[in-house]
Design an enzyme around this catalytic site. Structure first.
Site, PDB file in Angstrom:
ATOM      1  N   GLY A 355     -15.138  -4.121  16.499  1.00  0.00           N
ATOM      2  CA  GLY A 355     -13.531  -3.886  16.568  1.00  0.00           C
ATOM      3  C   GLY A 355     -13.610  -2.278  16.162  1.00  0.00           C
ATOM      4  CD1 TRP A 358     -11.173  -2.078  22.315  1.00  0.00           C
ATOM      5  CD2 TRP A 358     -10.126  -1.065  20.246  1.00  0.00           C
ATOM      6  NE1 TRP A 358     -10.026  -1.475  22.663  1.00  0.00           N
ATOM      7  CE2 TRP A 358      -9.241  -1.193  21.324  1.00  0.00           C
ATOM      8  CE3 TRP A 358      -9.685  -0.679  19.161  1.00  0.00           C
ATOM      9  CZ2 TRP A 358      -7.836  -0.597  21.337  1.00  0.00           C
ATOM     10  CZ3 TRP A 358      -8.246  -0.328  19.208  1.00  0.00           C
ATOM     11  CH2 TRP A 358      -7.446  -0.306  20.190  1.00  0.00           C
ATOM     12  CG  HIS A 359     -10.599   1.444  16.402  1.00  0.00           C
ATOM     13  ND1 HIS A 359     -10.875   0.308  16.032  1.00  0.00           N
ATOM     14  CD2 HIS A 359      -9.214   1.830  16.122  1.00  0.00           C
ATOM     15  CE1 HIS A 359      -9.555  -0.349  15.623  1.00  0.00           C
ATOM     16  NE2 HIS A 359      -8.729   0.612  15.815  1.00  0.00           N
ATOM     17  N   GLY A 360     -13.650   3.831  19.215  1.00  0.00           N
ATOM     18  CA  GLY A 360     -13.893   4.916  19.941  1.00  0.00           C
ATOM     19  C   GLY A 360     -15.659   5.062  19.776  1.00  0.00           C
ATOM     20  CG  PHE A 503      -8.167   4.642  19.451  1.00  0.00           C
ATOM     21  CD1 PHE A 503      -9.332   5.536  19.462  1.00  0.00           C
ATOM     22  CD2 PHE A 503      -7.312   4.490  18.645  1.00  0.00           C
ATOM     23  CE1 PHE A 503      -9.566   6.306  18.405  1.00  0.00           C
ATOM     24  CE2 PHE A 503      -7.631   5.268  17.356  1.00  0.00           C
ATOM     25  CZ  PHE A 503      -8.913   6.133  17.163  1.00  0.00           C
TER      26      PHE A 503
END
Length: 503
Positions: A355, A358-360, A503
């Site tokens: 997770g 996924w944000h960056g 994002f």
């Protein structure tokens, strides 16, 4: 409303969104919510959609066309990517449905589902993580004294690719599980590209979206009061609260921690915690409000997350649609709560780690996810061993610890590098006694007030909506106009792009 130019943080060009280090820069030409461009676009779309509501087929065709125009306003060529993703996932979903049996997917069907998911993830990985991994691999090889020139291409990150990829994967998995039936090409195109949720969510399940667009909309009646209330609340949080805190202390502190005292660094972290909440929940409020005006209801995405008394409670309140996506499409497939305790802890930690990624495309985001994953594991273990941790006092201590652990993790989320994050932490620990002119009474009041507002009764906002809806239309319009003028007056000249836009 702010002019589109006020969002520019970097030169207006395609290169503004170029990915080389994994960090996306908000493109200057994108159509963002609090701009004149979007206001004109939405007024036109709303008026036409309202007029053609009785013609259900053309209503859906028009919304797909409007969504593609919205997406193409930034970079027209990426509309082809969105259309390609739509065509591919619709075809895979149709074939997956044919591979279902009463006992579940056939063996080939499971492989075919894996192929569909892998194709989506490879596309996302190419655009979002290519530069990140190539640079890291090159750096690792160089440490062993080998100069191996790897191809470092200029890859432009398409806006919203993370969100429409998540929508597509959940659609395929839901069909494979038998939770939904394949949509028609038109309905699926609208589901994937509907512009209010396209750029930054909320992540809407097909089972929530499809029934609302399948039913013919013969009435032109719209419950506008909740929509306008949400839009105004979202604009206030973004334009006034988030932008004020960013410009006043959060951005200066994270740009140069060494130039600020311990108290300023501490307030810079608190300010960022409030800023990112006001920014993202403000975006979500506007998105939900716009969708409501078009006749579509989205799920709730935030529920006063800073009143959480545990990390588990926090993740039930923060970005709720992402939390349930990670739970249903990552945590449970990994094994979920099944198996030995340490397997469960592994699943929990891996889910938060991914997770974070996924944000960056940066290790600081991975560290942010790791902190939350480790915190959730530790929290479960402590609560399992100390069942006496109940009652108001335990909850008060839990709130204090949770809030500060969340703020600690935000340092890594916001900092550009580990070195910058560590500098903020060390300044908070060592630079006491220095002057702190940036910490003003107004700043402290805005931060404290924003956090205290999360403890207000849950139905207060709903009661205001009801009271507003009972006013005469002229009074509603007058209140709306006054609110917009106040927001414009209280807001600064320029407003930064939404944080989650990248994002």
């Amino acid at each position: 409303m702010m002019p589109a130019e006020s969002f520019r943080q970097s030169p207006a060009s395609d290169e503004a969104a170029t990915m080389q280090d994994g960090a996306a820069h908000p493109p200057a030409d994108a159509m963002l919510f609090p701009t004149v461009d979007f206001a004109v676009f939405f007024v036109v779309v709303f008026a036409i959609a309202w007029l053609i509501r009785p013609w259900h087929f053309w209503w859906r065709v028009f919304l797909v066309a409007a969504s593609w125009f919205f997406y193409g306003f930034w970079e027209p060529k990426f509309v082809l990517l969105l259309i390609g993703s739509t065509a591919f996932n619709w075809a895979v979903g149709r074939d997956l449905a044919a591979m279902r049996t009463p006992e579940g997917l056939t063996r080939f069907g499971r492989w075919f589902l894996g192929f569909g998911i892998a194709a989506n993830l490879l596309t996302l990985g190419w655009f979002k993580y290519y530069g990140f991994f190539v640079e890291d691999v090159a750096g690792l090889i160089e440490r062993f004294g080998v100069d191996l020139p790897l191809p470092l291409l200029q890859v432009t990150l398409p806006v919203a690719i993370s969100f429409f990829t998540f929508h597509a994967i959940s659609y395929l998995v839901d069909i494979a599980r038998g939770d939904c039936e394949p949509l028609s090409p038109l309905d699926f195109a609208l589901y994937l590209s509907f512009f209010p949720h396209l750029v930054a969510g909320p992540i809407v399940r097909v089972t929530e979206f499809a029934p609302q667009i399948r039913a013919p909309l013969r009435e032109r009646v719209i419950d506008a009061a909740p929509a306008f209330t949400l839009i105004v609340a979202g604009l206030f949080k973004k334009v006034v609260i988030s932008t004020y805190l960013a410009g006043e202390i959060a951005d200066p502190v994270f740009a140069s921690p060494a130039s600020h005292s311990a108290l300023e660094n501490l307030f810079g972290v608190y300010a960022y915690a409030v800023q990112i909440f006001a920014d993202f929940s403000g975006y979500t409020d506007i998105a939900i409000g716009c969708a409501l005006l078009l006749g579509i209801q989205f799920p709730q995405n935030f529920d006063s997350p800073y009143r959480a008394w545990s990390l588990q409670d926090f993740w039930r309140r923060w970005h709720m649609t992402l939390s349930r996506w990670l739970r249903d499409y990552l945590y449970i497939p990994l094994g979920g709560n099944r198996g030995p305790k340490w397997f469960v802890y592994r699943n929990l930690f891996l889910t938060m780690l991914l997770g974070g990624l996924w944000h960056g495309a940066a290790w600081t985001f991975v560290a942010w996810g790791a902190i939350h994953g480790a915190g959730l594991v530790l929290e479960r273990e402590v609560r399992a061993r100390n069942r006496w941790l109940r009652g108001a006092a335990a909850k008060a201590v839990g709130w204090f610890v949770t809030f500060h652990l969340v703020c600690f993790a935000w340092i890594f989320f916001r900092a550009e590098t580990f070195g910058a994050a560590w500098e903020v932490i060390t300044r908070i620990a060592t630079a006491w006694g220095e002057p702190s002119p940036a910490v003003t009474p107004l700043l402290a009041a805005v931060i404290a007030g924003s956090i205290a507002a999360q403890f207000l009764p849950k139905d207060l906002f709903r009661r205001f909506e009801v009271a507003y809806s009972e006013l005469a239309p002229a009074a509603q319009a007058a209140m709306l106009a006054v609110a917009l003028v106040l927001i414009d007056a209280l807001g600064p000249e320029g407003v930064a792009p939404f944080i989650y836009f990248q994002f």
